[in-house]
Each structure stands twice: as C-alpha cells, then as structure tokens.
Design a protein around this motif. Structure first.
Motif, PDB file in Angstrom:
ATOM      1  N   SER A 107       0.846  -1.192   0.000  1.00  0.00           N
ATOM      2  CA  SER A 107       0.000   0.000   0.000  1.00  0.00           C
ATOM      3  C   SER A 107       0.877   1.236   0.000  1.00  0.00           C
ATOM      4  CB  SER A 107      -0.949  -0.018   1.190  1.00  0.00           C
ATOM      5  OG  SER A 107      -0.622   0.959   2.135  1.00  0.00           O
ATOM      6  N   ARG A 108       0.405   2.309  -0.616  1.00  0.00           N
ATOM      7  CA  ARG A 108       1.189   3.556  -0.581  1.00  0.00           C
ATOM      8  C   ARG A 108       0.993   4.239   0.748  1.00  0.00           C
ATOM      9  NH1 ARG A 108       0.386   7.770  -5.030  1.00  0.00           N
ATOM     10  NH2 ARG A 108       2.547   8.433  -4.782  1.00  0.00           N
ATOM     11  N   LYS A 109      -0.205   4.127   1.288  1.00  0.00           N
ATOM     12  CA  LYS A 109      -0.555   4.784   2.541  1.00  0.00           C
ATOM     13  C   LYS A 109       0.079   4.029   3.697  1.00  0.00           C
ATOM     14  CE  LYS A 109      -2.993   7.817   4.849  1.00  0.00           C
ATOM     15  NZ  LYS A 109      -1.873   7.829   5.824  1.00  0.00           N
ATOM     16  N   GLY A 110       0.548   4.807   4.696  1.00  0.00           N
ATOM     17  CA  GLY A 110       1.147   4.159   5.848  1.00  0.00           C
ATOM     18  C   GLY A 110       0.124   3.811   6.907  1.00  0.00           C
ATOM     19  N   LEU A 120      -5.806   4.818  -3.153  1.00  0.00           N
ATOM     20  CA  LEU A 120      -5.905   3.458  -3.696  1.00  0.00           C
ATOM     21  C   LEU A 120      -5.829   3.429  -5.224  1.00  0.00           C
ATOM     22  CD1 LEU A 120      -6.343   0.505  -3.080  1.00  0.00           C
ATOM     23  CD2 LEU A 120      -8.801   0.948  -2.957  1.00  0.00           C
ATOM     24  N   GLY A 121      -6.563   4.316  -5.868  1.00  0.00           N
ATOM     25  CA  GLY A 121      -6.582   4.333  -7.327  1.00  0.00           C
ATOM     26  C   GLY A 121      -5.186   4.493  -7.900  1.00  0.00           C
ATOM     27  N   ARG A 122      -4.432   5.435  -7.288  1.00  0.00           N
ATOM     28  CA  ARG A 122      -3.091   5.689  -7.815  1.00  0.00           C
ATOM     29  C   ARG A 122      -2.164   4.501  -7.540  1.00  0.00           C
ATOM     30  NH1 ARG A 122      -1.646  11.025  -5.375  1.00  0.00           N
ATOM     31  NH2 ARG A 122      -3.816  10.954  -4.730  1.00  0.00           N
ATOM     32  N   LEU A 123      -2.329   3.853  -6.387  1.00  0.00           N
ATOM     33  CA  LEU A 123      -1.494   2.681  -6.109  1.00  0.00           C
ATOM     34  C   LEU A 123      -1.672   1.640  -7.208  1.00  0.00           C
ATOM     35  CD1 LEU A 123       0.262   0.778  -4.257  1.00  0.00           C
ATOM     36  CD2 LEU A 123      -1.918  -0.088  -3.418  1.00  0.00           C
ATOM     37  N   LEU A 124      -2.916   1.342  -7.539  1.00  0.00           N
ATOM     38  CA  LEU A 124      -3.171   0.298  -8.538  1.00  0.00           C
ATOM     39  C   LEU A 124      -2.620   0.726  -9.901  1.00  0.00           C
ATOM     40  CD1 LEU A 124      -6.805  -0.687  -7.409  1.00  0.00           C
ATOM     41  CD2 LEU A 124      -4.662  -1.854  -6.872  1.00  0.00           C
ATOM     42  N   ALA A 125      -2.736   2.017 -10.215  1.00  0.00           N
ATOM     43  CA  ALA A 125      -2.199   2.516 -11.487  1.00  0.00           C
ATOM     44  C   ALA A 125      -0.670   2.456 -11.479  1.00  0.00           C
ATOM     45  CB  ALA A 125      -2.680   3.945 -11.729  1.00  0.00           C
ATOM     46  N   PHE A 126      -0.074   2.806 -10.339  1.00  0.00           N
ATOM     47  CA  PHE A 126       1.395   2.778 -10.254  1.00  0.00           C
ATOM     48  C   PHE A 126       1.917   1.350 -10.443  1.00  0.00           C
ATOM     49  CE2 PHE A 126       1.158   7.015  -9.385  1.00  0.00           C
ATOM     50  CZ  PHE A 126       2.168   7.600  -8.633  1.00  0.00           C
ATOM     51  N   ILE A 127       1.232   0.390  -9.830  1.00  0.00           N
ATOM     52  CA  ILE A 127       1.712  -0.991  -9.963  1.00  0.00           C
ATOM     53  C   ILE A 127       1.553  -1.441 -11.410  1.00  0.00           C
ATOM     54  CG2 ILE A 127       1.341  -3.387  -9.264  1.00  0.00           C
ATOM     55  CD1 ILE A 127       0.629  -2.411  -6.490  1.00  0.00           C
ATOM     56  N   GLN A 128       0.492  -0.987 -12.043  1.00  0.00           N
ATOM     57  CA  GLN A 128       0.284  -1.305 -13.453  1.00  0.00           C
ATOM     58  C   GLN A 128       1.434  -0.755 -14.293  1.00  0.00           C
ATOM     59  OE1 GLN A 128      -2.102  -3.312 -14.340  1.00  0.00           O
ATOM     60  NE2 GLN A 128      -1.183  -3.305 -16.385  1.00  0.00           N
TER      61      GLN A 128
END
Ligand SMILES: Nc1ncnc2c1ncn2[C@@H]1O[C@H](COP(=O)(O)OP(=O)(O)OP(=O)(O)O)[C@@H](O)[C@H]1O
Ligand SMILES: Nc1ncnc2c1ncn2[C@@H]1O[C@H](COP(=O)(O)OP(=O)(O)OP(=O)(O)O)[C@@H](O)[C@H]1O
Ligand SMILES: [Mg+2]
Ligand SMILES: [Mg+2]
Lengths: 269, 269
Positions: free
Chosen positions: A9-12, A159-167
């Motif tokens: 997760s990006r968030k701590g 959350l949206g950006r995390l999934l996009a970043f992993i993509q």
C-alpha cells in the motif's frame, strides 16, 4: 510449488504488517507451510512476533552479502508451520546499504524467493508503505499482491493511484525485462484482491468510506472485513499473532475468513 | 525571518499529515503567516485541504524543472494566513523523477525553502513515512523536526531508531557538507519535540504505550496529547482543517494547546 503474495500500500499504517502476520499464522494453522518475509527495514514483522533488537543475528542483508538461502535466514515462531525472515537492520548505514541492494540487485532477492518456493506452500511478503525499492523487489518476486484498505478517506483516495502505479511498474519492468531471463521468467504480479481493514462500522466516516470503496472497487474487494479491535492493536505488545492468543476474537475470525476467501477465489480463477 | 519545522516519522499512519495541516491552520489563526509544504508524493496535504486530482496545475517539480519560487507554487486555503504547496504528482514516472531530484539536487529544494523564509513566519513540511529522499531533503531545509508518536507499540518501538537515524544523518551530512556552502549554511536540524497522537486513553494498550513513551522520552515529549477522535478522522472528507470546522472539539483544542507549547518551549531555549 509455493505461491508468493505481497502485502502492499502507498498509505502508511493501514494494517499491512498486522495482516501479513495474522494471515501467515492463519494459513499455517490450516496446514500450509508458510514463510513470512518482512522487507520493511522497520522490522515490524519480527517485532510483532516478539523479537526485539538484539535477539536475531541474521537477516536479508545476508542474501546479498553472502548469497545465503532464505531458508537459512528464517526463524521459527510459536506457530508450527510458520517461519519468518526480516531485514535485521539497526543503523542508517545498514538501511542505505540494504535499499541500494534492493534497487540495484533485485535479482538476488527474486532468485532467493524462487528457491524458497520449493520449501513452502505460501510465502507472504510484508512491504513498507510506498513504491520504494523494497516494494518493487517484492513485486518482482511475487505471483500476486494483496492490498489492505483502511476505512479512512486518505487511504481510499490513494488506492486508485497505487493500482495505477503498480500497473505502470509491471508494464515498464516486463517490457524491458532488465532482469536476467531466469528472474524474469515469473509472470508479472497480478492483483490478488483488496480487503477493508480497521473498519469501525459504528462511525459515519467508517461506514461512508467503506461504502465508497465497495462502489469503486467492488469486483476486486473481498467480502471479509477486518474490524478495528483493541485485540488486534495489542498484537505487537504480546509478540504473537492475534489468531494465536485470541482465536475467537472478531479480528482473528476475520483473518480466518479472509484466507478462506483468498484460497477459494484463487482456485476459481 | 521564518522558522522551518518538519513533521517526520519512520512509522506510517501516525498523524503526520493530520498534524501538519491542523498545526499550520492553528498557527495561521493565531496570526502567523504559514506555508505548508507537503513533500510526500501521496499529496495528503492537498487532499486534506479539499483539492483532488485535477484541481492543481503547479507543484514541487517546478522547483527543479523551472526554478520557480515556492511562493509562486503556493495555493491559498480557507484560512487567511495559510498557503500550501504539494508535489502534484500523479504518475509513477513523475514520482520517480521527483524522488531523483530530491536525492540528487536537494540544494534546489533547500534554497527554495530558504528564500521563502522571508515571506512566512512559519514553514511546516509534511514528510512521507521513513527516511527516504524527500524526508532527507526536508531535514536539510529545516531548523527542527516534530515527531508525532501514535500511542501504539509498533510506533513506540520504532521511535528510538528514528531519532538515532536522524542523528547519524546529521553527522554524515554536516560533516561532509556535500551541499554547496550556501545550502549548508543552515545549522543541522534539532529535535523540536515529540507529541502523542491518536491516543485512546480508554484502552489498556493506549494507556500502557503512552506511559512507556513518557518514561522513555519524557524530556522531549510535549504535555499536550492529541486524542483519537472521529472529528479528526473526518478531516480529509471535509477538505478543511479540523480547527476550522470544529474549533471547540477535543482534537482542535489539542492542536491549539500544542502550538502554544511549541512556541513557549522554543522561546525558553
Ligand atoms: N484491525 C485493527 N484493529 C486495531 N488496530 C489495528 C488493526 N490493524 C492494525 N492495527 C494497529 O494499527 C497500527 C498500524 O498497523 P500496521 O503497523 O500493521 O500497519 P502497516 O500498514 O504495516 O504500517 P506501515 O505503513 O508503518 O508499515 C499498528 O499499531 C497496529 O497495531
Ligand atoms: N487524532 C486522530 N484521531 C482520529 N483519526 C486520526 C487522528 N490523526 C490521524 N487520524 C487518521 O488516521 C489516518 C492516518 O493519519 P495521517 O494520514 O495523518 O498519518 P500520516 O502519518 O500522515 O500517514 P502516512 O505515513 O501515510 O503519511 C488518517 O486516515 C487520519 O484521518
Ligand atoms: Mg508495516
Ligand atoms: Mg502523511
């Protein structure tokens, strides 16, 4: 041959470590042989399993410095089929060295994890917050990734950006394949699923955010919800997984339900 | 000339962003002109102040790419004397570029902050969890650092190492002084203080950990304790500092008390 799943997760502070430890223990109690790898230099995994500063003498740096297999770095826990490995890092210089290795020599880590697949049914990797070198190396070594989603707005928003970043990370890495062929042989990691954590259904904000996450990401979201409970918050003080010291508590039951869902969803794919 | 204070912690989710936003607003309401810089690529500061993805068009990358002064990147808020700057980063490539700049060209960031000291009484910098490049650049630009300590075991446990890591960082940087003389002219950052956050005094674990932190770090710990409240948890949903939408709530009063303590402790030094 074992499956490798990362908690990211990006968030701590959203429950990555708490979930990795309890999911690992729940898998082990249901018969899986489990290796829990904490790649976060904070060493939250070893702390949650009751090991403080001077009690461990080997760690992930040995993978890079001496090519020691992960299985030789693993420590036993109170749960029969559960072993863990941690960075075992205590100074800034060591952390810098470790991050440099994870950035420039991720292959060594990926190959060490690959070798451990023959010895364990399930390998869980607990990552630090963000998309730093440790998380990227963990993703390269993984078949899939689990994302705990704290029922709070800042976590939902990121959350949206995390999934996009992993993509984008997947596209970049597996297109360039800058690893040697062996390491790149594992397919790019896929999303295993999202699950709601630290949910306090009695508050408006908790319910509102949980509803929004369900609306935005319903297809990828497990039905199991991990509630915010003091039992779970006590885990690091007790030095054992919650599913051990209070198996029937709401938090523990949620983690047992969650592994059932993970196993059945995976089988259905 | 303005003072620069960073909010830092290795542990994630301990209230750095929530505290930076509310402390900034509380300082502004008591007459300081305040610049709030979010260096965390998650952009939690802009989110907490009501700005989503496409509403901002300038950010910290402009400091590196176009030498734009921070004051030109700053946006106004609902609070008269409070402005904020954020990375304004939305893709993995941008995050990589931003981290690279912060790592290899921290001088540009430090000098941009130095120039802003003439325009603001107080500059607060919200850092991501850990000791990554953004946090290091923020420390280089700061006079001091504030550490929120969540009343939970994993956070308490990681506190000692955080303070030791910052000490080694100071020793390393200011001994080598690998920045150009101008940037290194600011003295190394000192600990402003520690404060307890998200304290739920009704639970045993909350009280136990708070007592231990007081025992271990009493001299550096502010007396003000920020309670865990739903009012504070709602902040990112409301898009305003809590001290604005509910000034008399327990959380807001704690942040007003905290700035009084910060100011009086600093004056006494
Ligand atoms: N379901 C829960 N109920 C109550 N407390 C919880 C729960 N899950 C985690 N916690 C507590 O919340 C804090 C954050 O959890 P944890 O450290 O597992 O998150 P994390 O995502 O691993 O954090 P980091 O980003 O620092 O690695 C810890 O103090 C933990 O004890
Ligand atoms: N005193 C408080 N009472 C209740 N909730 C709080 C409090 N402080 C922070 N929170 C909530 O807890 C979560 C973590 O807080 P926040 O995001 O400010 O921490 P952080 O340290 O900035 O996290 P990160 O490490 O991801 O940057 C947020 O969802 C926030 O709304
Ligand atoms: Mg963790
Ligand atoms: Mg933050």
């Amino acid at each position: 041959c074992g499956r490798v799943i990362s908690l990211v997760s990006r968030k701590g502070g959203v429950g990555k470590t708490t979930s990795a430890v309890n999911l690992g223990a729940a898998f082990a109690l249901s018969g899986h042989s489990v290796l829990l790898i904490g790649v976060d230099p904070q060493c939250g995994v070893s702390r949650s399993l009751g090991h403080g500063k001077f009690e461990l003498d080997r760690g992930l740096l040995d993978v890079f410095q001496a090519r020691v297999p992960l299985n030789h770095l693993a420590y036993p826990t109170d749960v029969e089929n559960l072993r863990f490995v941690t960075p075992n890092i205590w100074t800034l210089d060591e952390e810098d060295e470790y991050k440099r290795f994870m950035e420039t020599n991720a292959d060594a880590f990926v190959q060490a994890v690959d070798r451990a697949r023959d010895l364990y049914d399930t390998i869980l990797i607990d990552c630090p917050p963000g998309m730093g070198p440790e998380t990227r190396a963990a993703l390269l070594a993984s078949d899939s990734y689990l994302v705990p989603v704290q029922a709070e707005e800042l976590c939902r928003d990121s959350l949206g950006r995390l999934l996009a970043f992993i993509q984008s990370f997947r596209d970049r890495i597996f297109a360039e394949s800058n690893l040697d062929a062996a390491a790149a042989s594992t397919a790019p990691p896929v999303l295993e699923g999202l699950f709601l954590t630290m949910v306090n259904a009695r508050t408006r904000v908790g319910k509102h955010v949980a509803d929004q996450v369900t609306e935005e990401h319903g297809l990828d979201l497990y039905e199991t919800i991990v509630p915010r409970t003091t039992r779970l918050a006590e885990m690091a003080l007790r030095g054992k997984p919650c599913v051990i010291y209070d198996r029937r508590s709401a938090g523990s039951r949620a983690y047992f339900d969650l592994i059932d869902e993970v196993v059945s969803r995976h089988a259905a794919r």
